[in-house]
Write a protein that holds these residues in place. Structure first.
Motif, PDB file in Angstrom:
ATOM      1  N   ASP A  84      46.027  44.454  41.848  1.00 11.76           N
ATOM      2  CA  ASP A  84      46.449  43.744  41.137  1.00 11.76           C
ATOM      3  C   ASP A  84      47.428  44.122  39.944  1.00 11.76           C
ATOM      4  O   ASP A  84      47.140  44.524  38.977  1.00 11.76           O
ATOM      5  N   LEU A  85      48.555  44.335  40.277  1.00 12.83           N
ATOM      6  CA  LEU A  85      49.583  44.574  39.245  1.00 12.83           C
ATOM      7  C   LEU A  85      50.142  43.628  38.401  1.00 12.83           C
ATOM      8  O   LEU A  85      51.065  43.974  37.525  1.00 12.83           O
ATOM      9  N   GLY A  86      49.574  42.637  38.332  1.00  9.51           N
ATOM     10  CA  GLY A  86      50.071  41.477  37.595  1.00  9.51           C
ATOM     11  C   GLY A  86      50.555  40.306  38.485  1.00  9.51           C
ATOM     12  O   GLY A  86      51.111  39.343  37.900  1.00  9.51           O
ATOM     13  N   THR A  87      50.527  40.599  39.894  1.00  8.56           N
ATOM     14  CA  THR A  87      51.020  39.717  40.642  1.00  8.56           C
ATOM     15  C   THR A  87      50.200  38.329  40.816  1.00  8.56           C
ATOM     16  O   THR A  87      50.645  37.488  41.397  1.00  8.56           O
ATOM     17  N   GLY A  88      48.921  38.434  40.520  1.00  6.96           N
ATOM     18  CA  GLY A  88      48.160  37.387  40.643  1.00  6.96           C
ATOM     19  C   GLY A  88      47.019  37.601  41.800  1.00  6.96           C
ATOM     20  O   GLY A  88      46.435  36.666  42.487  1.00  6.96           O
ATOM     21  N   ALA A  89      47.104  38.827  42.482  1.00  7.21           N
ATOM     22  CA  ALA A  89      46.579  39.021  43.750  1.00  7.21           C
ATOM     23  C   ALA A  89      45.035  38.568  43.631  1.00  7.21           C
ATOM     24  O   ALA A  89      44.731  37.934  44.596  1.00  7.21           O
ATOM     25  N   ARG A  90      44.353  38.926  42.555  1.00  8.46           N
ATOM     26  CA  ARG A  90      42.762  38.978  42.690  1.00  8.46           C
ATOM     27  C   ARG A  90      42.474  37.143  42.603  1.00  8.46           C
ATOM     28  O   ARG A  90      41.724  36.766  43.286  1.00  8.46           O
ATOM     29  N   THR A  91      43.434  36.622  42.000  1.00  7.38           N
ATOM     30  CA  THR A  91      43.176  35.064  41.855  1.00  7.38           C
ATOM     31  C   THR A  91      43.771  34.413  43.238  1.00  7.38           C
ATOM     32  O   THR A  91      43.040  33.544  43.787  1.00  7.38           O
ATOM     33  N   ILE A  92      44.824  34.609  43.838  1.00  4.57           N
ATOM     34  CA  ILE A  92      44.944  34.119  45.114  1.00  4.57           C
ATOM     35  C   ILE A  92      44.075  34.597  46.173  1.00  4.57           C
ATOM     36  O   ILE A  92      43.873  33.745  47.198  1.00  4.57           O
ATOM     37  N   LEU A  93      43.581  35.932  46.358  1.00  7.20           N
ATOM     38  CA  LEU A  93      42.688  35.874  47.428  1.00  7.20           C
ATOM     39  C   LEU A  93      41.636  35.412  47.216  1.00  7.20           C
ATOM     40  O   LEU A  93      40.760  35.077  48.189  1.00  7.20           O
ATOM     41  N   THR A  94      41.305  34.927  45.820  1.00  2.00           N
ATOM     42  CA  THR A  94      40.004  34.232  45.530  1.00  2.00           C
ATOM     43  C   THR A  94      40.177  32.549  46.463  1.00  2.00           C
ATOM     44  O   THR A  94      39.397  32.116  46.820  1.00  2.00           O
ATOM     45  N   GLN A  95      41.371  32.310  46.037  1.00  2.00           N
ATOM     46  CA  GLN A  95      41.709  30.998  46.493  1.00  2.00           C
ATOM     47  C   GLN A  95      41.690  30.833  48.351  1.00  2.00           C
ATOM     48  O   GLN A  95      41.162  30.174  48.666  1.00  2.00           O
ATOM     49  N   ILE A  96      42.078  32.196  48.632  1.00  2.00           N
ATOM     50  CA  ILE A  96      42.288  31.985  50.097  1.00  2.00           C
ATOM     51  C   ILE A  96      40.795  32.180  50.774  1.00  2.00           C
ATOM     52  O   ILE A  96      40.485  31.563  51.862  1.00  2.00           O
ATOM     53  N   ALA A  97      39.950  33.201  50.245  1.00  2.00           N
ATOM     54  CA  ALA A  97      38.716  33.069  50.453  1.00  2.00           C
ATOM     55  C   ALA A  97      37.822  31.844  50.433  1.00  2.00           C
ATOM     56  O   ALA A  97      37.098  31.432  51.483  1.00  2.00           O
ATOM     57  N   ALA A  98      37.998  31.224  49.412  1.00  2.00           N
ATOM     58  CA  ALA A  98      37.308  29.975  49.342  1.00  2.00           C
ATOM     59  C   ALA A  98      37.497  29.040  50.249  1.00  2.00           C
ATOM     60  O   ALA A  98      36.750  28.361  50.844  1.00  2.00           O
ATOM     61  N   ASP A  99      38.977  28.822  50.738  1.00  2.74           N
ATOM     62  CA  ASP A  99      39.282  27.819  51.526  1.00  2.74           C
ATOM     63  C   ASP A  99      38.658  28.435  52.956  1.00  2.74           C
ATOM     64  O   ASP A  99      38.244  27.419  54.009  1.00  2.74           O
ATOM     65  N   ALA A 100      38.640  29.655  53.391  1.00  2.00           N
ATOM     66  CA  ALA A 100      38.484  30.231  54.519  1.00  2.00           C
ATOM     67  C   ALA A 100      36.866  29.987  54.753  1.00  2.00           C
ATOM     68  O   ALA A 100      36.404  29.670  55.830  1.00  2.00           O
ATOM     69  N   LEU A 101      36.180  29.956  53.661  1.00  2.00           N
ATOM     70  CA  LEU A 101      34.599  29.901  53.538  1.00  2.00           C
ATOM     71  C   LEU A 101      34.460  28.359  53.401  1.00  2.00           C
ATOM     72  O   LEU A 101      32.978  28.024  53.405  1.00  2.00           O
ATOM     73  N   GLU A 102      35.389  27.508  53.152  1.00  2.00           N
ATOM     74  CA  GLU A 102      35.194  26.298  52.651  1.00  2.00           C
ATOM     75  C   GLU A 102      34.118  26.044  51.557  1.00  2.00           C
ATOM     76  O   GLU A 102      33.108  25.216  51.701  1.00  2.00           O
ATOM     77  N   VAL A 103      34.290  26.627  50.743  1.00  5.05           N
ATOM     78  CA  VAL A 103      33.566  26.611  49.487  1.00  5.05           C
ATOM     79  C   VAL A 103      34.336  26.413  48.166  1.00  5.05           C
ATOM     80  O   VAL A 103      35.672  26.978  48.159  1.00  5.05           O
ATOM     81  N   PRO A 104      33.759  25.827  47.005  1.00  8.28           N
ATOM     82  CA  PRO A 104      34.750  26.276  45.980  1.00  8.28           C
ATOM     83  C   PRO A 104      34.930  27.496  45.460  1.00  8.28           C
ATOM     84  O   PRO A 104      34.285  28.495  45.688  1.00  8.28           O
ATOM     85  N   VAL A 105      36.036  27.855  44.653  1.00 10.41           N
ATOM     86  CA  VAL A 105      36.650  29.092  44.136  1.00 10.41           C
ATOM     87  C   VAL A 105      35.522  29.610  43.177  1.00 10.41           C
ATOM     88  O   VAL A 105      35.147  30.883  43.289  1.00 10.41           O
ATOM     89  N   SER A 106      34.647  28.758  42.704  1.00 15.12           N
ATOM     90  CA  SER A 106      33.554  29.408  41.716  1.00 15.12           C
ATOM     91  C   SER A 106      32.339  30.040  42.402  1.00 15.12           C
ATOM     92  O   SER A 106      31.701  30.700  41.900  1.00 15.12           O
ATOM     93  N   GLN A 107      32.256  29.978  43.717  1.00 14.97           N
ATOM     94  CA  GLN A 107      31.290  30.473  44.416  1.00 14.97           C
ATOM     95  C   GLN A 107      31.786  31.736  45.172  1.00 14.97           C
ATOM     96  O   GLN A 107      31.027  32.433  45.706  1.00 14.97           O
ATOM     97  N   VAL A 108      33.046  32.100  44.872  1.00 14.33           N
ATOM     98  CA  VAL A 108      33.757  33.339  45.329  1.00 14.33           C
ATOM     99  C   VAL A 108      33.945  34.724  44.202  1.00 14.33           C
ATOM    100  O   VAL A 108      34.517  34.372  43.197  1.00 14.33           O
ATOM    101  N   ARG A 109      33.226  35.760  44.421  1.00 11.52           N
ATOM    102  CA  ARG A 109      33.558  36.734  43.497  1.00 11.52           C
ATOM    103  C   ARG A 109      34.331  37.973  44.400  1.00 11.52           C
ATOM    104  O   ARG A 109      34.206  38.262  45.538  1.00 11.52           O
ATOM    105  N   MET A 110      35.807  37.883  43.711  1.00 11.51           N
ATOM    106  CA  MET A 110      36.517  39.068  44.443  1.00 11.51           C
ATOM    107  C   MET A 110      36.489  40.191  43.995  1.00 11.51           C
ATOM    108  O   MET A 110      36.510  40.383  42.516  1.00 11.51           O
ATOM    109  N   ARG A 111      36.244  41.168  44.790  1.00 15.79           N
ATOM    110  CA  ARG A 111      36.278  42.615  44.279  1.00 15.79           C
ATOM    111  C   ARG A 111      37.571  43.602  44.843  1.00 15.79           C
ATOM    112  O   ARG A 111      37.825  43.450  46.106  1.00 15.79           O
ATOM    113  N   ILE A 112      38.488  43.832  43.850  1.00 12.64           N
ATOM    114  CA  ILE A 112      39.321  44.764  44.417  1.00 12.64           C
ATOM    115  C   ILE A 112      39.607  45.884  43.689  1.00 12.64           C
ATOM    116  O   ILE A 112      38.633  46.236  42.735  1.00 12.64           O
TER     117      ILE A 112
END
Lengths: 696, 157
Positions: free
Chosen positions: A461-489
């Motif tokens: 994440d160079l400042g693009t927001g990658a960490r954040t949007i990947l968390t959003q994408i994962a939350a939707d694919a898992l059908e859980v709130p973003v608070s349940q996803v910890r993103m490691r990059i």
């Protein structure tokens, strides 16, 4: 079964790492505490552009207590063959450009390393050098390909006959200077050896790529190199591949047996990590009286280095932008005694669309036609050169909606009509385009508890927001709130990610993350699976099978400038961008990326220029006082908006890349506005006041 | 030499060439202040020295004995929350400097200091005033249009 009330993708969620960044707690490559025996390295750079380094003499009295090693080609460890010759640091006596790393001092303190490097005596036999790009250079040649793998030249129909026959033609040459990415965080590496394994805290856009590249130089497989890239202070292309700092730091750590920190000084970034090639571009347009183009010809001259061929794809956007039955594009290169050009935000599109979109403005004037209407009349139904359909193309909608939002319609087309006090005022428009790409990546998801998931991918994440949007994408694919996803990059030991470049990060990594999360859900729902707490997904096959239609984002920029009639100073009163870039994953971070690109485009139009001294064979303005990037005071009204574009040909998210399109077209809109304000056509960037003043 | 950093007394044994920035980053482990240019050109190293904003890369640490330094690690100011709300950063590398600079700037403003764009009479905290006063802090990501409302709203609180 978990239910969520709202999809996370599309929500303006604040950046996950934001609290760390505003408290100073986010760690960058040169900021890791790696032991009491940390040593510091400083590079001695070549003072000549071409020659031979015959020896290095160390003054034994300088910093004698603190210097640990002085490395140069006479004593440096041998590296394996490098794919990128610029990474073969301290391996050869040959000097290929001014600023090349010739020696490395490693010392107990930063101050001692810097002082000792400054006092080294470099025994150099200097050769004549050639650093000037020109259209009549005797060594110009046509490369076979331009980046990444486009044919360098294309041609269809009979361009020359079309120009003979056309009632209206434009034949103009635009030139753009060398530009420097200038991320706020200079390239830096902290290196240490753990046994035979190498650990690199490195500022880059591609941790797995750095691990593979640096590993190969030290005869290590990628898994023996651990690259940690938690936060990156900007890259804009200049950190896409390993740069010499990573190799030098690893070498210094090996020789001294200590952890070594090498943070390049700002000045070194102007020679050691890449630049955007200067370009000289001739654009010819032929049109019927009604404005329909009968021919487009875009010929580019640019440079590469002695070390290897880097061919920027400057005319490639012209191949799909407008319809015309007769068309030609071409690139010519000359190898100069210069550093090798590299990627800088929208390589190809950014300089190429300056020439095309300013030439279109000149054609609109020649035809007495509104510049938006001219573009609309030349809208192609398929990619004009390849004949393949567009997966989606809403360029005309961007022009029209943008015109409404900007207030284009009551514009007097004549130049030099609006004056308020000392200011001439004018407006301009230009189109934008950027390819939509996805590259193979792998992601892994683990269920840590009933309401806790860990998603891993070696993205940066160079400042693009990658960490954040990947968390959003994962939350939707898992059908859980973003608070349940910890993103490691940001770690090369995580599942392999593609480079954060080519505006392809979200599409590539999001695809892999979606696949892994969906796989976990489907394995959880089937009662037989024993490994339902973990799933991994590799997107390679799906990307390979993708439809080969024309995938591009489009946009339109509108600028209002005022030009001081006394000084020639240009101010951008308003800059507005309207984009069609597929599904916008996070409006908050997306708007920031669009605006950031547009501001860098403003820099390209008005401020940025690496000034070559042919005698010294280098750029003389190699710092942030003299290489001018936009500052707070340069920005007045600036806004970006986007269409709600649906495109199911792209990737599971339906997104197009947005990191680069903001810099494509915005410089041309500003230059076209300068013409409208003053009647002065600036064809040599940047539009400095000394180029405008004599004509107003 | 002795220095008070973020309220804590620090005793340091430094090379006379060590800048305040390197003292903070390399000797005290306070890496919030960033090295963007080391020449006072970018503002990423901005800290508060006895309450005033300075480029810490331009000051030799040994000249500061007895001074009080506040780095981003010691800042607790509404502008930080406003930066989050307005997305006043991308890569985050200039951010500690921008925030320290904003804190120092707002104090200068409250004392009635004029800037190059101030007309006659007392200045008001307009967007042009904020932009002018913050122009010593560069941001290559171009987060400027988000920082200005963040600073304005923080000042209004």
């Amino acid at each position: 079964m978990t239910t969520t009330t709202e999809r996370a993708v599309g929500q303006p969620i604040e950046r996950i790492e934001g609290p760390d960044k505003v408290r100073g707690a986010a760690r960058y490559a040169a900021e890791y505490q790696v032991g009491d025996d940390l040593a510091y390295a400083w590079v001695a750079q070549s003072p000549v552009a071409s020659g031979t380094l015959n020896g290095v003499t160390v003054d034994p009295l300088v910093e004698a207590d603190d210097v640990l090693a002085v490395l140069w080609h006479g004593n440096a460890p041998r590296l394996a063959e490098a794919d990128d010759p610029e990474l073969a640091v301290l391996q050869s006596e040959r000097i290929s450009y001014r600023g090349q790393a010739l020696a490395l001092v490693v010392a107990r303190t930063f101050e001692a390393a810097r002082r000792a490097a400054a006092t080294l005596q470099l025994d150099i036999a200097e050769d004549p050098h050639d650093t000037v790009l020109r259209t009549d250079h005797p060594e110009l040649y046509a490369p076979e390909k331009v980046n990444p793998a486009f044919p360098a030249a294309t041609s269809s129909g009979d361009v020359d006959a079309a120009f003979e026959a056309a009632p209206v033609t434009v034949d103009v040459t635009y030139s753009t200077p060398a530009l420097h990415n200038s991320p706020m965080e200079p390239h830096a590496t902290t290196a240490l050896w753990a046994g035979d394994d190498l650990v690199l805290y490195d500022s880059n856009q591609h941790p797995p790529g750095i691990a593979a590249t640096v590993g190969a130089l030290f005869d290590l497989p990628p898994e023996r190199v651990h690259v940690i890239t938690e936060h990156v202070g900007g890259g804009f292309g200049s950190k896409g591949t390993a740069r010499p700092n990573a190799v030098l730091a690893a070498m210094a750590a090996k020789v001294t047996g200590r952890p070594v920190r090498l943070a390049l000084p700002r000045q070194a970034l102007f020679s050691m990590v890449g630049h955007r090639t200067p370009t000289i571009q001739r654009v010819r347009l032929a049109a019927a009286e009604d404005g329909r183009l009968t021919a487009i010809d875009h010929e580019v001259v640019e440079h590469s280095s002695r070390l290897f061929e880097f061919a920027e794809q400057t005319a490639v956007a012209t191949r799909h932008m407008y319809a015309a039955p007769n068309r030609r594009t071409g690139h010519q290169l000359v190898r100069l005694d210069m550093p090798t050009p590299r990627w800088m935000r929208a390589p190809g599109e950014a300089p190429g669309m300056v020439a095309l979109e300013c030439a279109m403005d000149e054609l609109a004037v020649a035809l007495s036609l509104d510049p938006i209407e001219l573009r609309v009349r030349n809208e192609p139904s398929v990619e004009p050169e390849s004949g393949v359909p567009f997966s989606s193309r809403h360029y005309v909608e961007c022009l029209r909606r943008g015109a409404d939002r900007f207030g284009w319609h009551d514009r007097d087309p004549r130049p030099r009509q609006r004056r308020e006090g000392d200011w001439w005022i004018g407006t301009g428009v230009a189109g934008a385009t950027y390819p939509t790409m996805a590259q193979p990546s792998t992601a892994r998801v683990r269920r840590l508890a009933a309401d806790s998931y860990e998603v891993s991918i070696a993205a940066a994440d160079l400042g693009t927001g990658a960490r954040t949007i990947l968390t959003q994408i994962a939350a939707d694919a898992l059908e859980v709130p973003v608070s349940q996803v910890r993103m490691r990059i940001g770690d090369s030991t995580l599942p392999k990610a593609s480079v954060a470049g080519g505006s392809s990060g979200s599409a590539s990594w999001g695809w892999a993350v979606t696949g892994a999360c969906r796989a976990l859900r489907s394995s959880s729902s089937s009662s037989s699976s024993s490994s339902s707490d973990e799933a991994t997904f590799d997107s390679s096959e799906l990307i390979e099978k993708q439809e080969k239609d024309g995938k591009h984002a489009f946009g339109a920029h509108f600028a209002e400038v005022r030009v001081d009639a006394v000084t020639g100073e240009v101010r951008v009163s308003r800059l507005f961008g309207m984009f069609a870039a597929g599904k916008i994953l996070n409006p908050r971070t997306a708007r920031s990326q669009f605006l950031g690109g547009m501001i860098m485009g403003m820099g390209m139009a008005l401020h940025e220029e690496s000034v070559l001294d042919p005698a010294m064979g280098t750029w003389v303005n190699h710092d942030l006082a003299e290489y001018h990037i936009p500052a707070h005071a340069d920005i007045e009204s600036i806004e970006a908006e986007w269409l709600d574009e649906q495109d199911d040909q792209l990737n599971p998210m339906g997104s197009k890349g947005i990191g680069e399109i903001g810099i494509v077209g915005s410089p041309a809109a500003i230059l076209n506005a300068i013409w409208h304000a003053t009647g002065v056509r600036i064809r040599d960037l940047p539009a400095r006041l000394d180029k405008i003043l004599p004509h107003i | 030499m002795d220095l008070v950093v973020n309220g804590a007394e620090q005793s340091l044994d430094l090379d006379p060439r060590t800048t305040l920035l390197d003292a903070l980053r390399e000797h005290l482990g306070l890496t919030g202040a960033k090295k963007g240019c080391d020449h006072g050109q970018c503002g990423a190293c901005t800290v508060l020295l006895d309450g005033r904003r300075v480029n810490s890369c331009l000051i030799l640490a040994i000249t500061l004995s007895g001074s009080e330094v506040t780095t981003i690690e010691g800042v607790d100011h509404p502008v930080q929350q406003k930066f989050l709300e307005h997305d006043g950063f991308q890569c985050g590398y200039c951010t500690p400097g921008q925030i320290c600079s904003a804190v120092g700037m707002l104090d200068e403003f409250s004392q009635g200091w004029p800037s190059a764009v101030t007309g006659s009479g007392p200045p008001d905290l307009s967007d042009p005033e904020i932009r002018e006063r913050m122009s010593g802090n560069l941001c290559r990501c171009g987060a400027y249009p988000n920082m200005v409302p963040a600073i304005r709203e923080a000042a209004e609180r």
